[in-house]
Design a protein around this motif. Structure first.
Motif, PDB file in Angstrom:
ATOM      1  N   ALA A  10      -4.904  25.429 -36.341  1.00  0.00           N
ATOM      2  CA  ALA A  10      -3.673  24.674 -36.130  1.00  0.00           C
ATOM      3  C   ALA A  10      -3.239  24.895 -34.689  1.00  0.00           C
ATOM      4  CB  ALA A  10      -2.574  25.128 -37.086  1.00  0.00           C
ATOM      5  N   PHE A  11      -3.050  23.812 -33.953  1.00  0.00           N
ATOM      6  CA  PHE A  11      -2.642  23.881 -32.554  1.00  0.00           C
ATOM      7  C   PHE A  11      -1.212  23.355 -32.457  1.00  0.00           C
ATOM      8  CE2 PHE A  11      -7.251  23.491 -32.625  1.00  0.00           C
ATOM      9  CZ  PHE A  11      -7.633  24.529 -31.785  1.00  0.00           C
ATOM     10  N   LEU A  12      -0.332  24.172 -31.912  1.00  0.00           N
ATOM     11  CA  LEU A  12       1.094  23.858 -31.900  1.00  0.00           C
ATOM     12  C   LEU A  12       1.624  23.817 -30.468  1.00  0.00           C
ATOM     13  CD1 LEU A  12       2.239  26.332 -34.735  1.00  0.00           C
ATOM     14  CD2 LEU A  12       1.173  24.073 -34.968  1.00  0.00           C
ATOM     15  N   GLY A  13       2.456  22.836 -30.177  1.00  0.00           N
ATOM     16  CA  GLY A  13       3.071  22.731 -28.853  1.00  0.00           C
ATOM     17  C   GLY A  13       4.286  21.833 -28.918  1.00  0.00           C
ATOM     18  N   SER A  14       5.181  22.000 -27.977  1.00  0.00           N
ATOM     19  CA  SER A  14       6.401  21.196 -27.918  1.00  0.00           C
ATOM     20  C   SER A  14       6.552  20.609 -26.526  1.00  0.00           C
ATOM     21  CB  SER A  14       7.628  22.058 -28.254  1.00  0.00           C
ATOM     22  OG  SER A  14       7.473  22.692 -29.501  1.00  0.00           O
ATOM     23  N   GLY A  15       7.382  19.556 -26.398  1.00  0.00           N
ATOM     24  CA  GLY A  15       7.547  18.912 -25.107  1.00  0.00           C
ATOM     25  C   GLY A  15       6.205  18.392 -24.616  1.00  0.00           C
ATOM     26  N   PRO A  16       5.904  18.530 -23.325  1.00  0.00           N
ATOM     27  CA  PRO A  16       4.615  18.044 -22.810  1.00  0.00           C
ATOM     28  C   PRO A  16       3.417  18.785 -23.395  1.00  0.00           C
ATOM     29  CG  PRO A  16       5.793  19.291 -21.122  1.00  0.00           C
ATOM     30  CD  PRO A  16       6.756  19.087 -22.254  1.00  0.00           C
ATOM     31  N   LEU A  17       3.641  19.954 -23.968  1.00  0.00           N
ATOM     32  CA  LEU A  17       2.540  20.721 -24.545  1.00  0.00           C
ATOM     33  C   LEU A  17       2.108  20.183 -25.906  1.00  0.00           C
ATOM     34  CD1 LEU A  17       3.637  24.349 -23.584  1.00  0.00           C
ATOM     35  CD2 LEU A  17       1.965  22.883 -22.439  1.00  0.00           C
ATOM     36  N   TYR A  18       2.921  19.326 -26.526  1.00  0.00           N
ATOM     37  CA  TYR A  18       2.532  18.773 -27.824  1.00  0.00           C
ATOM     38  C   TYR A  18       1.294  17.891 -27.698  1.00  0.00           C
ATOM     39  CZ  TYR A  18       2.476  15.782 -31.943  1.00  0.00           C
ATOM     40  OH  TYR A  18       2.072  15.076 -33.048  1.00  0.00           O
ATOM     41  N   GLY A  19       1.264  17.016 -26.698  1.00  0.00           N
ATOM     42  CA  GLY A  19       0.086  16.174 -26.505  1.00  0.00           C
ATOM     43  C   GLY A  19      -1.164  16.992 -26.258  1.00  0.00           C
ATOM     44  N   ASP A  28      -0.126  32.762 -16.254  1.00  0.00           N
ATOM     45  CA  ASP A  28       0.132  33.406 -14.959  1.00  0.00           C
ATOM     46  C   ASP A  28      -0.182  32.479 -13.790  1.00  0.00           C
ATOM     47  OD1 ASP A  28       0.926  35.429 -13.248  1.00  0.00           O
ATOM     48  OD2 ASP A  28      -1.071  36.326 -13.150  1.00  0.00           O
ATOM     49  N   SER A  29       0.394  31.272 -13.827  1.00  0.00           N
ATOM     50  CA  SER A  29       0.083  30.280 -12.797  1.00  0.00           C
ATOM     51  C   SER A  29       0.983  30.359 -11.574  1.00  0.00           C
ATOM     52  CB  SER A  29       0.214  28.877 -13.398  1.00  0.00           C
ATOM     53  OG  SER A  29       1.575  28.585 -13.680  1.00  0.00           O
ATOM     54  N   GLN A  30       2.200  30.874 -11.780  1.00  0.00           N
ATOM     55  CA  GLN A  30       3.209  30.894 -10.723  1.00  0.00           C
ATOM     56  C   GLN A  30       3.642  29.480 -10.320  1.00  0.00           C
ATOM     57  OE1 GLN A  30       4.336  34.032 -10.010  1.00  0.00           O
ATOM     58  NE2 GLN A  30       2.795  34.621 -11.523  1.00  0.00           N
ATOM     59  N   LEU A  31       3.327  28.502 -11.135  1.00  0.00           N
ATOM     60  CA  LEU A  31       3.727  27.114 -10.875  1.00  0.00           C
ATOM     61  C   LEU A  31       4.993  26.791 -11.652  1.00  0.00           C
ATOM     62  CD1 LEU A  31       0.202  25.499 -11.127  1.00  0.00           C
ATOM     63  CD2 LEU A  31       1.753  25.133  -9.210  1.00  0.00           C
ATOM     64  N   PRO A  32       5.744  25.775 -11.225  1.00  0.00           N
ATOM     65  CA  PRO A  32       6.896  25.345 -12.027  1.00  0.00           C
ATOM     66  C   PRO A  32       6.429  24.865 -13.394  1.00  0.00           C
ATOM     67  CG  PRO A  32       6.421  23.756 -10.288  1.00  0.00           C
ATOM     68  CD  PRO A  32       5.590  24.958  -9.998  1.00  0.00           C
ATOM     69  N   GLU A  33       7.326  24.918 -14.377  1.00  0.00           N
ATOM     70  CA  GLU A  33       6.918  24.595 -15.737  1.00  0.00           C
ATOM     71  C   GLU A  33       6.336  23.190 -15.847  1.00  0.00           C
ATOM     72  OE1 GLU A  33       8.526  25.277 -20.269  1.00  0.00           O
ATOM     73  OE2 GLU A  33      10.007  25.034 -18.666  1.00  0.00           O
ATOM     74  N   TRP A  34       6.897  22.222 -15.122  1.00  0.00           N
ATOM     75  CA  TRP A  34       6.405  20.849 -15.206  1.00  0.00           C
ATOM     76  C   TRP A  34       4.987  20.709 -14.648  1.00  0.00           C
ATOM     77  CZ3 TRP A  34       4.950  19.102 -10.506  1.00  0.00           C
ATOM     78  CH2 TRP A  34       5.610  19.613  -9.371  1.00  0.00           C
ATOM     79  N   GLY A  35       4.573  21.651 -13.809  1.00  0.00           N
ATOM     80  CA  GLY A  35       3.281  21.531 -13.152  1.00  0.00           C
ATOM     81  C   GLY A  35       2.149  22.305 -13.781  1.00  0.00           C
ATOM     82  N   ARG A  36       2.443  23.105 -14.789  1.00  0.00           N
ATOM     83  CA  ARG A  36       1.411  24.010 -15.306  1.00  0.00           C
ATOM     84  C   ARG A  36       0.841  23.604 -16.663  1.00  0.00           C
ATOM     85  NH1 ARG A  36       6.000  27.906 -17.304  1.00  0.00           N
ATOM     86  NH2 ARG A  36       6.429  28.272 -15.095  1.00  0.00           N
ATOM     87  N   ALA A  37       1.354  22.548 -17.283  1.00  0.00           N
ATOM     88  CA  ALA A  37       0.992  22.253 -18.673  1.00  0.00           C
ATOM     89  C   ALA A  37      -0.514  22.152 -18.889  1.00  0.00           C
ATOM     90  CB  ALA A  37       1.682  20.969 -19.123  1.00  0.00           C
ATOM     91  N   ILE A  38      -1.220  21.456 -18.008  1.00  0.00           N
ATOM     92  CA  ILE A  38      -2.644  21.205 -18.229  1.00  0.00           C
ATOM     93  C   ILE A  38      -3.467  22.490 -18.247  1.00  0.00           C
ATOM     94  CG2 ILE A  38      -3.140  20.839 -15.770  1.00  0.00           C
ATOM     95  CD1 ILE A  38      -4.751  19.156 -18.911  1.00  0.00           C
ATOM     96  N   LEU A  39      -2.951  23.573 -17.693  1.00  0.00           N
ATOM     97  CA  LEU A  39      -3.684  24.839 -17.693  1.00  0.00           C
ATOM     98  C   LEU A  39      -3.898  25.386 -19.103  1.00  0.00           C
ATOM     99  CD1 LEU A  39      -1.991  26.526 -14.614  1.00  0.00           C
ATOM    100  CD2 LEU A  39      -4.437  26.058 -14.828  1.00  0.00           C
ATOM    101  N   TYR A  40      -3.071  24.998 -20.045  1.00  0.00           N
ATOM    102  CA  TYR A  40      -3.214  25.500 -21.410  1.00  0.00           C
ATOM    103  C   TYR A  40      -4.480  24.980 -22.095  1.00  0.00           C
ATOM    104  CZ  TYR A  40       1.710  27.108 -21.473  1.00  0.00           C
ATOM    105  OH  TYR A  40       2.896  27.750 -21.217  1.00  0.00           O
ATOM    106  N   LEU A  41      -5.007  23.857 -21.625  1.00  0.00           N
ATOM    107  CA  LEU A  41      -6.071  23.185 -22.374  1.00  0.00           C
ATOM    108  C   LEU A  41      -7.478  23.748 -22.173  1.00  0.00           C
ATOM    109  CD1 LEU A  41      -6.812  20.932 -24.347  1.00  0.00           C
ATOM    110  CD2 LEU A  41      -7.031  19.394 -22.368  1.00  0.00           C
ATOM    111  N   PRO A  42      -7.951  24.017 -20.957  1.00  0.00           N
ATOM    112  CA  PRO A  42      -9.364  24.414 -20.808  1.00  0.00           C
ATOM    113  C   PRO A  42      -9.808  25.608 -21.652  1.00  0.00           C
ATOM    114  CG  PRO A  42      -8.489  23.731 -18.691  1.00  0.00           C
ATOM    115  CD  PRO A  42      -7.320  23.775 -19.630  1.00  0.00           C
ATOM    116  N   PRO A  43      -9.002  26.683 -21.808  1.00  0.00           N
ATOM    117  CA  PRO A  43      -9.476  27.754 -22.698  1.00  0.00           C
ATOM    118  C   PRO A  43      -9.678  27.273 -24.139  1.00  0.00           C
ATOM    119  CG  PRO A  43      -7.686  28.547 -21.302  1.00  0.00           C
ATOM    120  CD  PRO A  43      -7.737  27.062 -21.121  1.00  0.00           C
ATOM    121  N   LEU A  44      -8.875  26.302 -24.573  1.00  0.00           N
ATOM    122  CA  LEU A  44      -9.013  25.787 -25.928  1.00  0.00           C
ATOM    123  C   LEU A  44     -10.208  24.841 -26.045  1.00  0.00           C
ATOM    124  CD1 LEU A  44      -5.237  25.257 -26.748  1.00  0.00           C
ATOM    125  CD2 LEU A  44      -6.700  27.227 -27.278  1.00  0.00           C
TER     126      LEU A  44
END
Length: 366
Positions: free
Chosen positions: A227-236, A322-338
């Motif tokens: 089960a993969f869970l996310g909210s806001g831009p992380l939901y997509g 640990d991106s040190q990027l603003p929240e709006w700019g870091r979303a795509i980083l969550y995907l490659p490990p998955l």
């Protein structure tokens, strides 16, 4: 007679030359370099795109695609609305093709953002054509094929051809288009889109840091449900992770908003379930608390979060971005490990991600 766009090279034609899944793995690992190229693509048109936006009074933004690119649209809609204040939503291209008059109106100035790896997706191409008939406004196309039928329909084209894949599974094409879409939202909203230059290096660090944990979970065949869970831009992105796991490993997988998972779906979770929570900074406390409640189902819980903040230690696994990027700019980083998690599960179960039974690029071009 409908023509077929047929790729010149097939993964299964090279089976004797490469090990199972090696093409997909190489494409997953190539993403830092492709993200840098994607940012250069946007940089080359940033001034024209922002001028185009400022000289058009759009009432709404609609993003459309099919499968992976529909999920990309879900993420993009959240980013665009937050950045610009203009109402934005994602609608499946199949819905637009079948019911154009339910969405397109010639009295509403609309920016239609069409997303497609191949630029030949039948529903997306037809949705763009129907927009010209029923709607009012302009079309932006984000694709990995600048010569495609969809690209020819664009008022503004953002194409990263280098991100196209040999594998049938979308990995680097999705994420490279996501980087362009993130930059687009930031630029239109007056945010510092050039801060995204830090993304490629942030991904390189993350993939190195996450390798051991992802391999451990990816090789665990006692997991029979994800089960993969996310909210806001992380939901997509949670939905896209669900699709990657389903396509590659054929293990039952779902994607939900974090809190929505508590309203029924959690009762299907048990000791054979891995729940991956893409934890946002804005809703960190609520989301982590929700993940903690799932431990009572005996499910294993993995949290991906920007920082190793209080509360994550109570979960089974935690991966810091640990991106040190603003929240709006870091979303795509969550995907490659998955993506890599899905790859390991597929290989461990004897499947070949390079050679799925169906390739969505092989379809009639309208």
């Amino acid at each position: 007679m409908a023509l077929m766009k047929r790729r010149s090279s097939r993964p299964h034609e090279r089976k004797a030359m490469v090990a199972r899944g090696e093409i997909t793995l190489a494409e997953i690992n190539s993403q830092p370099g492709l993200w840098a190229e994607a940012l250069q693509v946007f940089k080359a048109q940033a001034h024209e795109i922002t001028s185009f936006w400022s000289t058009n009074a759009f009432d709404q933004i609609i993003l459309t695609g099919c499968g992976s690119t529909y999920y990309l649209g879900v993420t993009g809609a959240s980013l665009l609305q937050a950045a610009t204040g203009t109402p934005a939503r994602a609608i499946s291209a199949s819905e637009l093709m079948l019911f154009p008059d339910k969405t397109f109106h010639n009295s509403i100035q609309t920016l239609l953002v069409c997303l497609s790896r191949s630029g030949t997706t039948r529903e997306t191409v037809e949705a763009a054509r129907l927009f010209r008939q029923f709607g009012k406004g302009s079309i932006v196309v984000i694709t990995c094929d600048s010569s495609s039928p969809l690209a020819q329909l664009a008022d503004r084209l953002l194409a990263i051809d280098a991100a196209q894949e040999q594998s049938r599974v979308q990995t680097r094409s999705f994420s490279s288009m996501a980087v362009i879409l993130t930059a687009l939202a930031a630029a239109l909203g007056g945010q510092d889109w050039q801060s995204l230059d830090a993304l490629p290096e942030a991904l390189t660090r993350l993939m190195g840091r996450s390798e051991s944990l992802i391999r451990h979970l990816g090789e665990d065949l006692s997991i029979t449900q994800f089960a993969f869970l996310g909210s806001g831009p992380l939901y997509g992105l949670a939905c896209e992770a669900m699709l990657k796991m389903t396509e590659m490993s054929r293990v039952f997988s779902t994607g939900y908003h974090v809190l929505e998972y508590l309203h029924g779906p959690r009762y299907a979770a048990d000791a054979s379930t891995l729940i991956a929570g893409l934890v946002s900074e804005s809703a960190f406390t609520e989301e982590v608390q929700a993940l903690k409640t799932l431990l009572s189902r005996r499910a294993r819980v993995l949290a991906l979060a920007e920082a190793n903040s209080e509360g994550l230690g109570e979960l089974d696994f935690a991966l810091t971005i640990d991106s040190q990027l603003p929240e709006w700019g870091r979303a795509i980083l969550y995907l490659p490990p998955l993506q890599l998690l899905g790859w390991h599960q597929a290989i461990q179960r004897g499947f070949d991600p390079d050679d799925l039974a169906y390739d969505p690029r092989d379809q009639p071009i309208p």
